[in-house]
Design a protein around this motif. Structure first.
Motif, short mmCIF file in Angstrom:
data_model
loop_
_atom_site.label_atom_id
_atom_site.label_comp_id
_atom_site.label_asym_id
_atom_site.label_seq_id
_atom_site.Cartn_x
_atom_site.Cartn_y
_atom_site.Cartn_z
N VAL A 5 2.50 0.61 30.08
CA VAL A 5 2.46 1.68 28.65
C VAL A 5 1.54 2.30 28.98
CG1 VAL A 5 1.45 -0.08 26.79
CG2 VAL A 5 2.69 2.28 25.86
N CYS A 6 1.52 3.12 28.97
CA CYS A 6 -0.07 4.29 28.65
C CYS A 6 -0.29 5.15 28.05
CB CYS A 6 -0.04 4.83 30.75
SG CYS A 6 0.13 4.05 31.70
N GLY A 7 -1.25 5.37 27.42
CA GLY A 7 -2.00 6.57 26.20
C GLY A 7 -2.49 6.72 26.05
N ARG A 8 -2.99 7.08 24.10
CA ARG A 8 -4.25 7.18 23.55
C ARG A 8 -3.88 7.50 22.33
NH1 ARG A 8 -9.97 9.00 26.49
NH2 ARG A 8 -8.93 6.98 27.25
N PRO A 9 -4.19 7.07 21.27
CA PRO A 9 -5.00 5.49 21.84
C PRO A 9 -3.56 4.47 21.96
CG PRO A 9 -4.45 5.86 19.15
CD PRO A 9 -4.24 7.11 20.11
N ILE A 10 -3.96 3.19 22.35
CA ILE A 10 -2.34 2.14 22.55
C ILE A 10 -2.82 1.16 22.44
CG2 ILE A 10 -3.92 1.84 25.02
CD1 ILE A 10 0.14 3.27 24.57
N ARG A 11 -3.71 0.17 21.99
CA ARG A 11 -3.89 -0.66 21.33
C ARG A 11 -3.10 -1.13 20.00
NH1 ARG A 11 -6.25 -3.08 25.57
NH2 ARG A 11 -7.66 -1.36 26.59
N HIS A 12 -2.22 -0.27 19.52
CA HIS A 12 -1.88 -0.53 18.71
C HIS A 12 -0.82 -1.17 19.40
CE1 HIS A 12 -0.78 3.12 19.43
NE2 HIS A 12 0.58 3.22 18.86
N SER A 13 0.04 -0.51 21.05
CA SER A 13 1.65 -0.87 21.11
C SER A 13 2.04 -2.44 20.95
CB SER A 13 1.39 0.01 22.46
OG SER A 13 2.71 -0.35 23.24
N LEU A 14 3.12 -1.88 20.34
CA LEU A 14 4.40 -3.68 21.05
C LEU A 14 4.93 -3.69 21.86
CD1 LEU A 14 5.78 -3.79 17.21
CD2 LEU A 14 3.62 -4.56 17.88
N SER A 15 4.66 -2.57 22.62
CA SER A 15 5.82 -2.89 24.37
C SER A 15 5.08 -3.59 25.21
CB SER A 15 5.12 -1.41 25.00
OG SER A 15 6.02 0.05 24.65
N PRO A 16 4.12 -4.26 25.62
CA PRO A 16 3.74 -5.16 26.01
C PRO A 16 4.68 -6.72 25.59
CG PRO A 16 1.23 -4.31 25.89
CD PRO A 16 2.75 -3.62 24.59
N ALA A 17 4.78 -6.60 23.78
CA ALA A 17 4.75 -7.38 23.65
C ALA A 17 6.88 -7.65 23.61
CB ALA A 17 4.93 -7.30 22.42
N LEU A 18 7.29 -6.09 23.85
CA LEU A 18 8.71 -6.07 23.99
C LEU A 18 9.22 -6.44 25.28
CD1 LEU A 18 9.40 -3.35 21.48
CD2 LEU A 18 9.56 -5.76 21.73
N HIS A 19 8.72 -6.02 26.13
CA HIS A 19 8.67 -6.48 27.88
C HIS A 19 8.48 -7.50 27.80
CE1 HIS A 19 9.41 -1.59 29.32
NE2 HIS A 19 9.61 -1.14 27.53
N SER A 20 7.42 -8.30 27.39
CA SER A 20 6.93 -9.62 27.94
C SER A 20 8.22 -10.83 27.54
CB SER A 20 5.83 -9.74 28.14
OG SER A 20 4.63 -9.07 28.39
N ALA A 21 8.44 -10.24 26.72
CA ALA A 21 9.73 -11.34 26.19
C ALA A 21 10.82 -11.07 27.20
CB ALA A 21 9.77 -10.87 24.81
N ALA A 22 10.92 -9.98 27.58
CA ALA A 22 13.09 -9.85 27.89
C ALA A 22 12.28 -10.39 29.70
CB ALA A 22 12.79 -7.66 27.87
N TYR A 23 10.65 -9.50 29.96
CA TYR A 23 11.26 -10.42 31.57
C TYR A 23 11.03 -12.43 31.30
CZ TYR A 23 8.35 -5.94 32.89
OH TYR A 23 8.48 -4.21 32.33
N ALA A 24 10.28 -13.02 30.54
CA ALA A 24 10.74 -13.86 30.29
C ALA A 24 11.77 -14.49 30.22
CB ALA A 24 9.67 -15.42 29.26
N ALA A 25 12.18 -14.17 29.75
CA ALA A 25 13.95 -14.40 29.66
C ALA A 25 15.15 -13.77 30.63
CB ALA A 25 15.02 -13.87 28.05
N LEU A 26 14.88 -13.06 30.77
CA LEU A 26 15.36 -12.70 32.26
C LEU A 26 15.30 -13.40 33.43
CD1 LEU A 26 15.71 -8.73 31.67
CD2 LEU A 26 17.70 -10.25 30.98
N GLY A 27 13.84 -14.18 33.66
CA GLY A 27 13.70 -15.02 34.88
C GLY A 27 12.71 -14.49 35.93
N LEU A 28 12.38 -13.41 35.25
CA LEU A 28 11.35 -12.75 35.79
C LEU A 28 9.75 -12.71 35.47
CD1 LEU A 28 12.80 -8.71 35.19
CD2 LEU A 28 13.62 -10.48 37.15
N ASP A 29 9.34 -14.49 36.46
CA ASP A 29 8.60 -14.94 35.99
C ASP A 29 6.87 -14.19 37.44
OD1 ASP A 29 9.52 -16.82 34.71
OD2 ASP A 29 9.50 -17.82 36.23
N ASP A 30 7.52 -13.19 37.97
CA ASP A 30 7.18 -12.33 38.84
C ASP A 30 6.83 -11.23 38.44
OD1 ASP A 30 9.36 -11.86 39.24
OD2 ASP A 30 8.34 -11.35 41.74
#
Length: 286
Positions: A5-30
């Motif tokens: 996710v890109c932007g400024r400011p960006i440290r508050h973004s929840l996108s990493p939590a959302l996307h990373s959880a999806a990857y883990a649940a979908l078995g996209l370990d890489d």
């Protein structure tokens, strides 16, 4: 595969939590999802380093318009809306990549508002009779306007500080066969006569809305407020509102669901993503 996710400011973004959880649940370990702090001036350098190891980018302010000249193709829908929040990286046969821009903010708002009102796009007995108001005139306001049109609002009202800023909103509505009424901040009380109000005003400007909107007599029936801000939460407007309120987390969740679907080609685990985002918000709140 990488995404960010890109932007400024960006440290508050929840996108990493959302996307990373999806990857883990979908078995996209890489797969990995990161934050990139960047403004309009630095965006070309970020885009230039995208290669076949990348799945895509999520874009927040102030990049939703700046990205357009940097990609190979903008979807017809995103071009009509005039706002991009997603870039897809597709490999070419020559070893390079093709960058495709799209908009999932509208879907995020349609799902969010539709669920809160108990209706889907163009559905329900009151379709075409929905009275909707958008607060603000920026890129996210365009997505909010289109979402209301899709939900059956015949002529959304947009309230802005300066009516000059809303010229593009008129163009967006016309592109999609709709109409919009633009009014100044002095007409804010009209918002309380709507069925739904979507505020795209940043948190720091929300207090001004309260001062202008709420000194008058309280309405008989408060409409639904959807405030696209999720951090800091609640905003002054959300706190002072006298009716039902939906925060920006719901919009963020559902636009991220659409992004995961586009980037991975798989059906996103919505419940898992919701839980991950809610947990992260609870942690930040202490």
């Amino acid at each position: 595969m990488r995404a960010a996710v890109c932007g400024r400011p960006i440290r508050h973004s929840l996108s990493p939590a959302l996307h990373s959880a999806a990857y883990a649940a979908l078995g996209l370990d890489d797969w990995a999802y990161e934050l990139i702090e960047v403004d309009e001036a630095g965006l070309p350098a970020v885009v230039a380093q995208l290669d076949a190891s990348w799945a895509g980018l999520s874009l927040t302010m102030p990049l939703k318009e700046a990205i357009v000249p940097l990609v190979d193709e903008v979807s017809e829908f995103a071009r009509a809306v005039g706002s991009v929040n997603t870039v897809l990286v597709r490999p070419r046969t020559d070893g390079g990549v093709r960058l495709l821009a799209d908009n999932t903010d509208v879907e995020g708002l349609v799902v969010t508002v539709g669920a809160a009102l108990g209706r889907g796009p163009g559905a329900g007995p009151a379709a075409g009779e929905l009275r909707g108001v958008v607060l603000g005139g920026g890129a996210t306001a365009r997505s909010a306007l289109v979402a209301l049109l899709r939900l059956g609002c015949a002529e959304p009202v947009v309230l802005v500080r300066s009516e000059r800023r809303a010229a593009e909103l008129q163009v967006v509505a016309e592109r999609l066969g709709g109409r919009v009424r633009v009014r100044g901040w002095e007409d804010l009380p009209v918002a309380t006569a709507a069925d739904v109000v979507i505020s795209t005003v940043p948190a720091q400007g929300s207090a001004d809305l309260v001062e202008r909107l709420l000194p008058g007599p309280a309405p008989v029936r408060w409409p639904l407020l959807v405030d696209v801000v999720y951090a800091p939460w609640p905003t002054p407007l959300a706190s002072a509102w006298g009716g039902p309120v939906v925060g920006g987390f719901e919009m963020l969740l559902h636009q991220a669901v659409a992004q995961v679907r586009l980037m991975t080609g798989l059906e996103p685990p919505v419940a898992v993503m919701r839980a991950a985002g809610s947990t992260e918000l609870a942690v930040r709140a202490g």
